[in-house]
Design an enzyme around this catalytic site. Sequence first.
Site, PDB file in Angstrom:
ATOM      1  N   HIS A  68      -2.221  31.826  43.738  1.00 65.29           N
ATOM      2  CA  HIS A  68      -3.643  31.574  43.477  1.00 65.29           C
ATOM      3  C   HIS A  68      -3.896  30.174  42.918  1.00 65.29           C
ATOM      4  CE1 HIS A  68      -7.723  31.876  42.032  1.00 65.29           C
ATOM      5  NE2 HIS A  68      -7.319  31.846  40.782  1.00 65.29           N
ATOM      6  N   HIS A  93      -5.101  26.300  35.623  1.00 58.96           N
ATOM      7  CA  HIS A  93      -6.413  26.783  35.187  1.00 58.96           C
ATOM      8  C   HIS A  93      -6.405  28.181  34.574  1.00 58.96           C
ATOM      9  CE1 HIS A  93      -6.849  28.868  39.129  1.00 58.96           C
ATOM     10  NE2 HIS A  93      -7.678  29.653  38.460  1.00 58.96           N
ATOM     11  N   GLU A  97      -5.662  31.251  29.548  1.00 59.84           N
ATOM     12  CA  GLU A  97      -6.330  32.530  29.419  1.00 59.84           C
ATOM     13  C   GLU A  97      -5.385  33.719  29.573  1.00 59.84           C
ATOM     14  OE1 GLU A  97      -9.631  33.086  31.954  1.00 59.84           O
ATOM     15  OE2 GLU A  97     -10.011  35.080  31.132  1.00 59.84           O
ATOM     16  N   ASP A  98      -4.498  33.615  30.555  1.00 59.61           N
ATOM     17  CA  ASP A  98      -3.715  34.805  30.907  1.00 59.61           C
ATOM     18  C   ASP A  98      -2.281  34.820  30.404  1.00 59.61           C
ATOM     19  OD1 ASP A  98      -5.951  35.535  32.278  1.00 59.61           O
ATOM     20  OD2 ASP A  98      -5.217  34.896  34.237  1.00 59.61           O
ATOM     21  N   ASP A 161     -11.874  27.696  42.441  1.00 61.04           N
ATOM     22  CA  ASP A 161     -11.329  28.974  41.974  1.00 61.04           C
ATOM     23  C   ASP A 161     -12.146  30.125  42.576  1.00 61.04           C
ATOM     24  OD1 ASP A 161      -9.923  30.819  40.420  1.00 61.04           O
ATOM     25  OD2 ASP A 161     -11.257  30.576  38.695  1.00 61.04           O
ATOM     26  N   ASP A 281     -32.351  28.760  67.218  1.00 61.62           N
ATOM     27  CA  ASP A 281     -31.480  27.662  66.787  1.00 61.62           C
ATOM     28  C   ASP A 281     -30.255  28.193  66.051  1.00 61.62           C
ATOM     29  OD1 ASP A 281     -33.183  28.549  64.901  1.00 61.62           O
ATOM     30  OD2 ASP A 281     -33.600  26.594  64.009  1.00 61.62           O
TER      31      ASP A 281
HETATM   32 MN    MN Z   1      -8.396  31.696  38.764  1.00 60.14          MN
END
Ligand code: MN
Length: 751
Positions: A68, A93, A97-98, A161, A281
């Site tokens: 990812h 990124h 956080e993780d 992301d 169109d």
């Molecule tokens: Mn992400």
Amino acid sequence: MQTIVTTVYNKNEEEEKKIILREYRALLRALKQRLKKGDKDMLRRAFEISVDAHRDMRRKSGEPYILHPLAVARIVVEEIGLGVTSAICALLHDVVEDTEITLEDITREFGEDFSKIIDGLTKISNVVDLKAETTIQAENFRKILLTLADDPRVILIKLGDRLHNMRTLESMSREKQLKISSETTYIYSPLAHRLGLYEIKSELEDLALKYTQPEVYMEIAKGLKETKRDRTKYINEFIKPVKDELQSLDFDFDIYGRPKAIHSIWNKMRTKHVAFEEVYDLFAIRIILNSPQDKEKEDCWKVYSVITNFYKPSPERLRDWVSVPKGNGYEALHTTVMGPGGRWVEVQIRSARMNEIAEKGLAAHWKYKEGAANPQESKLDSWLQHLRDILSNPDTDTIDFLQDFKLDLFTEEIYIYTPKGDMRVLPKGATAIDFAFDIHSELGARCIGAKVNYRLVPISHVLKSGDQVELITSSKQKPSEDWLGFVITAKAKSRIKYYLKEEKRKIGEDGKATLQRKLSHMGSGITHHNLNELCHFFKKPSPLDLYYAIAVGNIDLKELKDFTVHGDKIHQPIKEVKLPEQKTHVTHEEHKHKPAKGAELIIFGESSDQIKYKLAQCCQPIPGDDVFGFVTSGEGLKVHRTDCPNAAQLLANYGHRVVKTKWAKNKEISFLSGVRIIGLDDVGVIQKITNVISGELKMNMRSISIETHDGVFDGTIMVYVHDRDELDDLCEKLVALDGINKVERLEAPEV
Ligand code: MN
């Protein structure tokens, strides 16, 4: 029919390693020309840290998680056009956080510049992902915009992301798909649009449509596939003479037809109420010129004249963003011409440089910034400045702001000139006062009129592109409520509201003092409880409105004599009309005194604990309504309907206090609810209504009040129901009666 393909993930470690390395090398290749000394080592380091940090994590699809961030880094470089710094931040990124890695680690390893961006990314995702159940779009959006004003790269990476998440949404649960897709439509695609990232915007919109309305999406995709051959044939026929002519004139160019995005076809079908077959169109012809920058404008117009020699243009469909680019930097000439067989065809003409801007938006500007002095750069800067201005207004109401701002994002633009010839970009429909606020908020507040092209006009005058505007001000002027009726920009609206609130607050001071005196006579005072009671009684949304109404004499405090006082608490008198045939009935109100039983009605979150709660007065939820629990600051949990007029506000500002709530099945307890009925004043209509309620449906009515004038009656009925289905049933039966025009549920029933 949609076929669901489930691929079982079954790669071994060796194969996974190969894939990861392949992706990393692709990223290196994409960055190749931009790698300076030392960059490669840093990139490698970021890659290693990310691989290591995410080593035990997998995506929902089963793939190693590292794929990812790698994909996001590639999008950021290849599709948005950013450089090494952004690629590194994209790789990292999700680590703060993780994983175990902290922001300090990043600062130590890469420096302040990097950790700032990653901090921004972490902050956004904190709001978006962690509180998934109580996501508050408005507050998110505001946070996102705040970061944008700080460093646009944060948003660009965040868009990358989001794009990758949307591209891989397949493996998510249906609920997540819906949530992420609606958030994308709500926040991310407007932002991509505003930042000039048209390709990404279209893809986001298409993907969101695919998940929110799969049938619609499939139908259009199928239609496009089936008409592909015809379309190609038509495009070739259209292009042929133009291509020959341009070649003979020695232009260096590309010409091709491009199908429109599924989402934009859907929009057309919806707004024009036509079927797919009737949308003509379905594609646009694009001509990209490889002209040097000093000749590109001239060349665009030359090509325009070649095209219009072959095909007749529709005069009102010429868009010249070559002479005056859009606010987001977009440059191109668009024209719609009558093609073979009498079909309208849109033709877009732009240079390779303009094309890159069209695809990569903001990022492309940075690239060209180093070249000739670029006027677009400052325009973008001024947009960011404008954003900072609005966001720095401490009193802006998030929800209002969002609504206004979203309008700003999508509207067409007009160009207005100051007396000195400076140009300002405003949304279409902007008035003289919008222009004044755009220049300076003080100027807006003091504006009494304007001279547009030397002619005197009122402040509500709607401006046209090209107008030259001179503002007339007076130190005595003050913004007033009615200005909100004609301003359209977010900045003007939020400023005016701010002034009005300040004004109200000042006047309200007097009202507050009056109330204080009155209450102390009653042996009470201004307390949270009393204010609630009073706001409810006088139907004022907030204490500020209450004070103000007292100060200006809209409220008669003599009515307080009917209140009862217990200790320092005052209680409003109970007003009700009892019907003679009222049966005794167990009501929810009576159950309030037996919380254990009442608590069984509602389940909060995942827990089965019994929690005390109250049903909110403002929306009076009943079983079957979508509801949420809200932790108040003194009265415990309150349950509101999700469509309560206060819901958006509560969710937006206090998302952390929201508790997921649902109804448990219970048919023993009934709830007071109200309906409003409007119809013709006919003899016997009340009889008919009560027959339905008490006779046919055997419901218990608590009160009925009806006002009539000029042959029309407007009634309110308070009735006890068990759940939403019963209430809906009642509304249906009532509206079916002769002489009744409208039946609706009361927003805030009187108690
Ligand atoms: Mn992400």
